[in-house]
Design a protein around this motif. Structure first.
Motif, mmCIF file in Angstrom:
data_model
loop_
_atom_site.group_PDB
_atom_site.id
_atom_site.type_symbol
_atom_site.label_atom_id
_atom_site.label_comp_id
_atom_site.label_asym_id
_atom_site.label_seq_id
_atom_site.Cartn_x
_atom_site.Cartn_y
_atom_site.Cartn_z
ATOM 1 N N LEU A 235 63.197 48.310 49.872
ATOM 2 C CA LEU A 235 63.681 48.305 48.496
ATOM 3 C C LEU A 235 62.517 48.570 47.554
ATOM 4 O O LEU A 235 61.455 47.944 47.672
ATOM 5 C CB LEU A 235 64.321 46.947 48.179
ATOM 6 N N VAL A 236 62.712 49.492 46.631
ATOM 7 C CA VAL A 236 61.652 49.838 45.683
ATOM 8 C C VAL A 236 62.287 50.151 44.338
ATOM 9 O O VAL A 236 63.444 50.585 44.269
ATOM 10 C CB VAL A 236 60.829 51.037 46.210
ATOM 11 N N GLN A 237 61.543 49.930 43.289
ATOM 12 C CA GLN A 237 62.042 50.256 41.953
ATOM 13 C C GLN A 237 61.908 51.751 41.685
ATOM 14 O O GLN A 237 61.050 52.429 42.274
ATOM 15 C CB GLN A 237 61.259 49.474 40.900
ATOM 16 N N ALA A 238 62.738 52.239 40.806
ATOM 17 C CA ALA A 238 62.658 53.638 40.422
ATOM 18 C C ALA A 238 61.252 53.960 39.918
ATOM 19 O O ALA A 238 60.647 53.165 39.185
ATOM 20 C CB ALA A 238 63.687 53.946 39.346
ATOM 21 N N GLY A 239 60.764 55.111 40.356
ATOM 22 C CA GLY A 239 59.404 55.513 40.019
ATOM 23 C C GLY A 239 58.371 55.085 41.041
ATOM 24 O O GLY A 239 57.220 55.534 40.995
ATOM 25 N N GLY A 240 58.784 54.251 41.970
ATOM 26 C CA GLY A 240 57.872 53.759 42.991
ATOM 27 C C GLY A 240 57.740 54.703 44.167
ATOM 28 O O GLY A 240 58.268 55.825 44.163
ATOM 29 N N SER A 241 57.031 54.227 45.192
ATOM 30 C CA SER A 241 56.743 55.049 46.373
ATOM 31 C C SER A 241 57.029 54.277 47.653
ATOM 32 O O SER A 241 56.949 53.045 47.685
ATOM 33 C CB SER A 241 55.269 55.473 46.379
ATOM 34 N N LEU A 242 57.356 55.035 48.680
ATOM 35 C CA LEU A 242 57.514 54.500 50.032
ATOM 36 C C LEU A 242 57.003 55.550 51.007
ATOM 37 O O LEU A 242 57.051 56.754 50.712
ATOM 38 C CB LEU A 242 58.972 54.186 50.355
ATOM 39 N N ARG A 243 56.570 55.090 52.169
ATOM 40 C CA ARG A 243 56.147 56.006 53.219
ATOM 41 C C ARG A 243 56.901 55.667 54.498
ATOM 42 O O ARG A 243 56.833 54.537 54.981
ATOM 43 C CB ARG A 243 54.651 55.898 53.476
ATOM 44 N N LEU A 244 57.620 56.654 55.012
ATOM 45 C CA LEU A 244 58.338 56.497 56.266
ATOM 46 C C LEU A 244 57.521 57.088 57.412
ATOM 47 O O LEU A 244 56.823 58.085 57.226
ATOM 48 C CB LEU A 244 59.695 57.195 56.203
ATOM 49 N N SER A 245 57.639 56.443 58.568
ATOM 50 C CA SER A 245 56.982 56.949 59.778
ATOM 51 C C SER A 245 57.995 57.026 60.904
ATOM 52 O O SER A 245 58.956 56.250 60.941
ATOM 53 C CB SER A 245 55.841 56.026 60.199
ATOM 54 N N CYS A 246 57.772 57.951 61.811
ATOM 55 C CA CYS A 246 58.659 58.091 62.969
ATOM 56 C C CYS A 246 57.835 58.575 64.152
ATOM 57 O O CYS A 246 57.222 59.649 64.090
ATOM 58 C CB CYS A 246 59.774 59.079 62.669
ATOM 59 N N GLU A 247 57.826 57.780 65.215
ATOM 60 C CA GLU A 247 57.068 58.126 66.406
ATOM 61 C C GLU A 247 58.004 58.461 67.555
ATOM 62 O O GLU A 247 58.948 57.701 67.846
ATOM 63 C CB GLU A 247 56.155 56.986 66.828
ATOM 64 N N ALA A 248 57.740 59.579 68.201
ATOM 65 C CA ALA A 248 58.486 59.961 69.406
ATOM 66 C C ALA A 248 57.737 59.428 70.619
ATOM 67 O O ALA A 248 56.530 59.628 70.747
ATOM 68 C CB ALA A 248 58.618 61.473 69.487
ATOM 69 N N SER A 249 58.468 58.746 71.487
ATOM 70 C CA SER A 249 57.839 58.173 72.674
ATOM 71 C C SER A 249 58.733 58.401 73.886
ATOM 72 O O SER A 249 59.872 58.828 73.775
ATOM 73 C CB SER A 249 57.583 56.683 72.474
ATOM 74 N N GLY A 250 58.181 58.085 75.048
ATOM 75 C CA GLY A 250 58.926 58.277 76.285
ATOM 76 C C GLY A 250 58.476 59.547 76.981
ATOM 77 O O GLY A 250 57.320 59.904 76.959
ATOM 78 N N SER A 251 59.417 60.253 77.568
ATOM 79 C CA SER A 251 59.104 61.426 78.383
ATOM 80 C C SER A 251 58.997 62.697 77.536
ATOM 81 O O SER A 251 59.735 63.664 77.743
ATOM 82 C CB SER A 251 60.154 61.602 79.471
ATOM 83 N N VAL A 252 58.045 62.680 76.589
ATOM 84 C CA VAL A 252 57.859 63.810 75.685
ATOM 85 C C VAL A 252 56.721 64.690 76.166
ATOM 86 O O VAL A 252 55.595 64.240 76.289
ATOM 87 C CB VAL A 252 57.551 63.312 74.254
ATOM 88 N N LEU A 253 57.021 65.956 76.426
ATOM 89 C CA LEU A 253 55.977 66.907 76.790
ATOM 90 C C LEU A 253 55.509 67.702 75.576
ATOM 91 O O LEU A 253 54.326 67.995 75.443
ATOM 92 C CB LEU A 253 56.501 67.886 77.845
ATOM 93 N N SER A 254 56.443 68.044 74.718
ATOM 94 C CA SER A 254 56.109 68.861 73.553
ATOM 95 C C SER A 254 57.178 68.637 72.492
ATOM 96 O O SER A 254 58.314 68.277 72.801
ATOM 97 C CB SER A 254 56.052 70.336 73.953
ATOM 98 N N ILE A 255 56.777 68.847 71.236
ATOM 99 C CA ILE A 255 57.718 68.692 70.125
ATOM 100 C C ILE A 255 57.657 69.937 69.267
ATOM 101 O O ILE A 255 56.569 70.390 68.890
ATOM 102 C CB ILE A 255 57.398 67.456 69.278
ATOM 103 N N ASN A 256 58.824 70.472 68.914
ATOM 104 C CA ASN A 256 58.898 71.625 68.034
ATOM 105 C C ASN A 256 59.013 71.111 66.592
ATOM 106 O O ASN A 256 58.102 70.469 66.088
ATOM 107 C CB ASN A 256 60.056 72.516 68.436
ATOM 108 N N ASP A 257 60.111 71.374 65.944
ATOM 109 C CA ASP A 257 60.288 70.895 64.578
ATOM 110 C C ASP A 257 60.512 69.384 64.555
ATOM 111 O O ASP A 257 61.135 68.812 65.452
ATOM 112 C CB ASP A 257 61.493 71.566 63.915
ATOM 113 N N MET A 258 59.989 68.743 63.507
ATOM 114 C CA MET A 258 60.278 67.337 63.210
ATOM 115 C C MET A 258 60.747 67.278 61.765
ATOM 116 O O MET A 258 60.242 68.038 60.910
ATOM 117 C CB MET A 258 59.051 66.447 63.401
ATOM 118 N N GLY A 259 61.686 66.386 61.494
ATOM 119 C CA GLY A 259 62.199 66.364 60.136
ATOM 120 C C GLY A 259 62.819 65.039 59.754
ATOM 121 O O GLY A 259 62.956 64.131 60.574
ATOM 122 N N TRP A 260 63.137 64.963 58.484
ATOM 123 C CA TRP A 260 63.815 63.795 57.922
ATOM 124 C C TRP A 260 65.125 64.238 57.285
ATOM 125 O O TRP A 260 65.171 65.252 56.576
ATOM 126 C CB TRP A 260 62.940 63.117 56.879
#
Length: 120
Positions: A11-36
């Protein structure tokens, strides 16, 4: 098996900032596009930003200039820095990645979603 684990919503007030993170784990050999992507109540899921394996980025018009997507290929992680947040940015944010697994198969993976709420 590939898993995407998101963090950073809240939760953040208008005008504020947040940073999202997303980690891929497990049997990953390669990753092409990543997105939100995001989905607000009563609306369809929409793309927010995408970054290619080479670092090329694309943004939805509604977030351009306010949000920045980046990735750390060594960590299989994608980030979304969200600045100047508005109430209309309130939604569940989902991470997406196109991953090659140990069996040589490319598949589309999704995170579980993280809630971002912007209060006005």
């Amino acid at each position: 098996q590939v898993q995407l684990l998101e963090s950073g919503g809240g939760l953040v007030q208008a005008g504020g900032s947040l940073r999202l993170s997303c980690e891929a784990s497990g049997s990953v050999l390669s990753i092409n596009d990543m997105g939100w992507y995001r989905q607000a109540p009563g609306k369809q899921r929409e793309v927010v930003a995408v970054v290619s394996s080479g670092g090329h980025t694309n943004y939805a018009a509604s977030v351009k200039g306010r949000f920045t997507i980046s990735r750390d290929n060594a960590k299989n992680t994608v980030y979304l820095q969200m600045n100047s947040l508005k109430s209309e940015d309130t939604a569940v944010y989902y991470c997406n990645a196109q991953c090659l697994d140990y069996y040589g198969k490319w598949s589309d993976y999704w995170g579980q979603g993280t809630q971002v709420t912007v209060s006005s």
